[in-house]
Design a protein around this motif. Structure first.
Motif, PDB file in Angstrom:
ATOM      1  N   ASP A 120      29.501   1.466  12.833  1.00 22.33           N
ATOM      2  CA  ASP A 120      30.708   1.968  13.490  1.00 22.33           C
ATOM      3  C   ASP A 120      31.979   1.516  12.773  1.00 22.33           C
ATOM      4  O   ASP A 120      33.053   1.530  13.351  1.00 22.33           O
ATOM      5  CB  ASP A 120      30.731   1.569  14.958  1.00 22.33           C
ATOM      6  CG  ASP A 120      30.805   0.066  15.167  1.00 22.33           C
ATOM      7  OD1 ASP A 120      30.758  -0.695  14.179  1.00 22.33           O
ATOM      8  OD2 ASP A 120      30.918  -0.358  16.328  1.00 22.33           O
TER       9      ASP A 120
ATOM     10  N   LEU B 221      30.184   7.262  16.288  1.00 25.17           N
ATOM     11  CA  LEU B 221      31.548   7.449  16.789  1.00 25.17           C
ATOM     12  C   LEU B 221      31.834   6.737  18.102  1.00 25.17           C
ATOM     13  O   LEU B 221      32.968   6.724  18.552  1.00 25.17           O
ATOM     14  CB  LEU B 221      31.855   8.943  16.933  1.00 25.17           C
ATOM     15  CG  LEU B 221      31.833   9.754  15.649  1.00 25.17           C
ATOM     16  CD1 LEU B 221      32.291  11.185  15.931  1.00 25.17           C
ATOM     17  CD2 LEU B 221      32.693   9.124  14.566  1.00 25.17           C
ATOM     18  N   TRP B 222      30.840   6.121  18.713  1.00 32.90           N
ATOM     19  CA  TRP B 222      31.060   5.453  19.996  1.00 32.90           C
ATOM     20  C   TRP B 222      31.423   3.975  19.814  1.00 32.90           C
ATOM     21  O   TRP B 222      31.520   3.238  20.793  1.00 32.90           O
ATOM     22  CB  TRP B 222      29.817   5.563  20.878  1.00 32.90           C
ATOM     23  CG  TRP B 222      28.586   4.986  20.250  1.00 32.90           C
ATOM     24  CD1 TRP B 222      28.205   3.663  20.243  1.00 32.90           C
ATOM     25  CD2 TRP B 222      27.592   5.682  19.533  1.00 32.90           C
ATOM     26  NE1 TRP B 222      27.033   3.503  19.560  1.00 32.90           N
ATOM     27  CE2 TRP B 222      26.627   4.747  19.106  1.00 32.90           C
ATOM     28  CE3 TRP B 222      27.402   7.022  19.188  1.00 32.90           C
ATOM     29  CZ2 TRP B 222      25.499   5.089  18.378  1.00 32.90           C
ATOM     30  CZ3 TRP B 222      26.287   7.364  18.461  1.00 32.90           C
ATOM     31  CH2 TRP B 222      25.353   6.411  18.063  1.00 32.90           C
TER      32      TRP B 222
ATOM     33  N   ASP C 217      37.855   4.610  14.914  1.00 32.85           N
ATOM     34  CA  ASP C 217      38.137   5.961  15.395  1.00 32.85           C
ATOM     35  C   ASP C 217      37.456   6.992  14.489  1.00 32.85           C
ATOM     36  O   ASP C 217      37.063   6.700  13.361  1.00 32.85           O
ATOM     37  CB  ASP C 217      39.647   6.208  15.464  1.00 32.85           C
ATOM     38  CG  ASP C 217      40.299   6.129  14.111  1.00 32.85           C
ATOM     39  OD1 ASP C 217      40.359   7.166  13.418  1.00 32.85           O
ATOM     40  OD2 ASP C 217      40.738   5.023  13.721  1.00 32.85           O
ATOM     41  N   GLU C 218      37.312   8.194  15.008  1.00 33.62           N
ATOM     42  CA  GLU C 218      36.575   9.251  14.318  1.00 33.62           C
ATOM     43  C   GLU C 218      37.153   9.559  12.941  1.00 33.62           C
ATOM     44  O   GLU C 218      36.405   9.688  11.967  1.00 33.62           O
ATOM     45  CB  GLU C 218      36.552  10.516  15.173  1.00 33.62           C
ATOM     46  CG  GLU C 218      35.783  11.646  14.530  1.00 33.62           C
ATOM     47  CD  GLU C 218      35.623  12.858  15.426  1.00 33.62           C
ATOM     48  OE1 GLU C 218      35.102  13.871  14.930  1.00 33.62           O
ATOM     49  OE2 GLU C 218      36.011  12.803  16.613  1.00 33.62           O
TER      50      GLU C 218
ATOM     51  N   ARG D 115      35.048   9.365   9.450  1.00 32.30           N
ATOM     52  CA  ARG D 115      34.810  10.576   8.651  1.00 32.30           C
ATOM     53  C   ARG D 115      35.409  10.435   7.250  1.00 32.30           C
ATOM     54  O   ARG D 115      34.829  10.895   6.273  1.00 32.30           O
ATOM     55  CB  ARG D 115      35.356  11.803   9.363  1.00 32.30           C
ATOM     56  CG  ARG D 115      34.514  12.191  10.571  1.00 32.30           C
ATOM     57  CD  ARG D 115      34.933  13.530  11.143  1.00 32.30           C
ATOM     58  NE  ARG D 115      34.205  13.851  12.341  1.00 32.30           N
ATOM     59  CZ  ARG D 115      33.009  14.463  12.375  1.00 32.30           C
ATOM     60  NH1 ARG D 115      32.427  14.789  11.245  1.00 32.30           N
ATOM     61  NH2 ARG D 115      32.430  14.735  13.523  1.00 32.30           N
TER      62      ARG D 115
ATOM     63  N   VAL E 168      27.119  12.075  10.983  1.00 34.63           N
ATOM     64  CA  VAL E 168      28.019  11.584  12.025  1.00 34.63           C
ATOM     65  C   VAL E 168      27.362  11.850  13.380  1.00 34.63           C
ATOM     66  O   VAL E 168      26.951  12.972  13.664  1.00 34.63           O
ATOM     67  CB  VAL E 168      29.394  12.302  11.965  1.00 34.63           C
ATOM     68  CG1 VAL E 168      30.282  11.860  13.116  1.00 34.63           C
ATOM     69  CG2 VAL E 168      30.072  12.044  10.633  1.00 34.63           C
TER      70      VAL E 168
ATOM     71  N   THR F 148      27.723  11.522  17.608  1.00 33.71           N
ATOM     72  CA  THR F 148      28.668  11.337  18.706  1.00 33.71           C
ATOM     73  C   THR F 148      28.007  10.678  19.914  1.00 33.71           C
ATOM     74  O   THR F 148      28.689  10.147  20.778  1.00 33.71           O
ATOM     75  CB  THR F 148      29.281  12.682  19.147  1.00 33.71           C
ATOM     76  OG1 THR F 148      28.237  13.569  19.530  1.00 33.71           O
ATOM     77  CG2 THR F 148      30.098  13.288  18.013  1.00 33.71           C
ATOM     78  N   ARG F 149      26.651  10.743  19.955  1.00 32.41           N
ATOM     79  CA  ARG F 149      25.900  10.161  21.072  1.00 32.41           C
ATOM     80  C   ARG F 149      24.661   9.455  20.523  1.00 32.41           C
ATOM     81  O   ARG F 149      24.069   9.886  19.528  1.00 32.41           O
ATOM     82  CB  ARG F 149      25.446  11.247  22.044  1.00 32.41           C
ATOM     83  CG  ARG F 149      26.561  12.002  22.718  1.00 32.41           C
ATOM     84  CD  ARG F 149      26.029  13.040  23.731  1.00 32.41           C
ATOM     85  NE  ARG F 149      24.723  13.598  23.414  1.00 32.41           N
ATOM     86  CZ  ARG F 149      24.527  14.732  22.722  1.00 32.41           C
ATOM     87  NH1 ARG F 149      25.557  15.433  22.268  1.00 32.41           N
ATOM     88  NH2 ARG F 149      23.312  15.179  22.495  1.00 32.41           N
TER      89      ARG F 149
ATOM     90  N   GLU G 171      21.334  11.283  19.631  1.00 29.71           N
ATOM     91  CA  GLU G 171      21.254  12.080  18.407  1.00 29.71           C
ATOM     92  C   GLU G 171      20.553  11.315  17.275  1.00 29.71           C
ATOM     93  O   GLU G 171      20.199  11.901  16.262  1.00 29.71           O
ATOM     94  CB  GLU G 171      22.659  12.481  17.934  1.00 29.71           C
ATOM     95  CG  GLU G 171      23.382  13.384  18.902  1.00 29.71           C
ATOM     96  CD  GLU G 171      24.836  13.598  18.503  1.00 29.71           C
ATOM     97  OE1 GLU G 171      25.297  14.729  18.676  1.00 29.71           O
ATOM     98  OE2 GLU G 171      25.500  12.631  18.042  1.00 29.71           O
TER      99      GLU G 171
END
Length: 55
Positions: free
Chosen positions: A4, A23-24, A28-29, A33, A40, A42-43, A46
Motif C-alpha cells: 500500500d 488501494l485500501w 492515496d490512489e 498508480r 491495482v 480496490t478490494r 480481488e
C-alpha cells in the motif's frame, strides 16, 4: 507482492515479482498508480483470483 506504499511496489519490482497496489491502505490512489504497479486492487477479495492454485 501486495503493498500500500510506493516503496512496497519498488521492492516487488526489485525482487522480480508482480507488484500489486492495495488501494485500501496507507497511500492515496494517485500516488500508487503513479508508482506503476502491475495490478491495482480496490478490494481484498480481488486478490484471490490472482493467486495460483496449489496442488
Amino acid at each position: 507482492m501486495v503493498g500500500d506504499a510506493p516503496s512496497d511496489l519498488a521492492s516487488a519490482r526489485a525482487a522480480g515479482v508482480t507488484a500489486v497496489a492495495a488501494l485500501w491502505g496507507e497511500s492515496d490512489e494517485e500516488t500508487l498508480r503513479t508508482a506503476g504497479p502491475d495490478v491495482v486492487l480496490t478490494r481484498l477479495d480481488e486478490l484471490l483470483p490472482l493467486c495460483p492454485a496449489r496442488r
